[in-house]
Design a protein around this motif. Structure first.
Motif, PDB file in Angstrom:
ATOM      1  N   THR A   1      -2.829 -25.945  -6.841  1.00 31.28           N
ATOM      2  CA  THR A   1      -3.671 -24.865  -7.354  1.00 31.28           C
ATOM      3  C   THR A   1      -4.768 -25.422  -8.250  1.00 31.28           C
ATOM      4  O   THR A   1      -5.937 -25.020  -8.149  1.00 31.28           O
ATOM      5  CB  THR A   1      -2.818 -23.847  -8.139  1.00 31.28           C
TER       6      THR A   1
ATOM      7  N   VAL B   1      -2.216 -23.819  -0.586  1.00 29.45           N
ATOM      8  CA  VAL B   1      -2.487 -22.691  -1.465  1.00 29.45           C
ATOM      9  C   VAL B   1      -3.217 -21.607  -0.693  1.00 29.45           C
ATOM     10  O   VAL B   1      -4.253 -21.851  -0.091  1.00 29.45           O
ATOM     11  CB  VAL B   1      -3.341 -23.134  -2.682  1.00 29.45           C
TER      12      VAL B   1
ATOM     13  N   ALA C   1      -3.955 -15.696  -7.797  1.00 26.50           N
ATOM     14  CA  ALA C   1      -3.098 -16.832  -8.121  1.00 26.50           C
ATOM     15  C   ALA C   1      -1.783 -16.369  -8.728  1.00 26.50           C
ATOM     16  O   ALA C   1      -0.747 -17.016  -8.553  1.00 26.50           O
ATOM     17  CB  ALA C   1      -3.834 -17.769  -9.080  1.00 26.50           C
TER      18      ALA C   1
END
Length: 212
Positions: A35, A113, A119
């Motif tokens: 990330t 991701v 997120a």
């Protein structure tokens, strides 16, 4: 008479074990690295929040489920605690064996991701289905719990320690990114790390066994 919800010595052993487990590379830490490298520092903080919301969800479920188990089947819970102590000892032995096995430096596994969601949501989904988290609540946590004390205060303290170390470790991995990944694959560093992991986990298992 100790009025504290958790035995201080046992809690210190728990914190030591959690520090080791939090910094051991796994799906959550690999996801934090990916990330940070792909989406930036702000996304790391959001992903860490999502992963720890999932951890808190697991603790709430544990508070409900373990409390009922202790009341209904105290002997079964005792067997789970013994199995958990043996499992922690096995983790320690595995780490020591791994430290002395020659192994090539291999990069941490890449994590894909998904950028179509926030997120926070991605982090939550990673941790709620993390096999390491599931194993923690079924094998590692039970031996540290005292049957003669209320579950909720105990689990609250254990949750605080777990989430605290997870936040530190995940942020270090996510914000450190490639630098942390390179450090973890150096043979000398990994050997020292594995030895420390093994010793700490064996000490924790010994303390657990002394309280059963």
């Amino acid at each position: 008479m100790n009025a504290l919800p958790v035995d201080p010595h046992l809690y210190m052993a728990y914190l030591g074990a959690m520090a080791v487990m939090a910094f051991t590379p796994g799906p959550a830490n690999v996801f934090a690295i990916a990330t940070g490298m792909q989406r930036g520092k702000a996304a790391v903080i959001q992903a860490v929040a999502g992963m720890n919301i999932a951890t808190l969800t697991w603790f709430v479920a544990a508070a409900l489920g373990l409390g009922a188990l202790v009341k209904a089947f105290p002997q079964v819970f005792k067997l789970i605690a013994v199995a958990g102590a043996l499992y922690v000892a096995w983790l320690g032995l595995k780490a020591l064996i791994k430290a002395w096995k020659p192994a090539p430096a291999v990069a941490l596994a890449e994590a894909e991701v998904t950028t179509s969601r926030s997120a926070i949501v991605d982090g939550f989904m990673v941790q709620i289905a993390n096999p390491k988290a599931i194993l923690f609540f079924t094998a590692v946590l039970p031996p540290f719990l005292a049957l003669d004390k209320p579950m909720v205060p105990q689990l609250s303290l254990f949750a605080a320690g777990t989430i605290g170390f997870d936040i530190i470790a995940m942020c270090c991995y996510g914000l450190g990114g490639a630098a942390i990944a390179r450090m973890m694959v150096r043979p000398a560093f990994r050997r020292g790390f594995d030895i420390a992991v093994g010793v700490l986990l064996l000490l924790a298992a010994g303390l657990i066994a002394s309280r059963l």
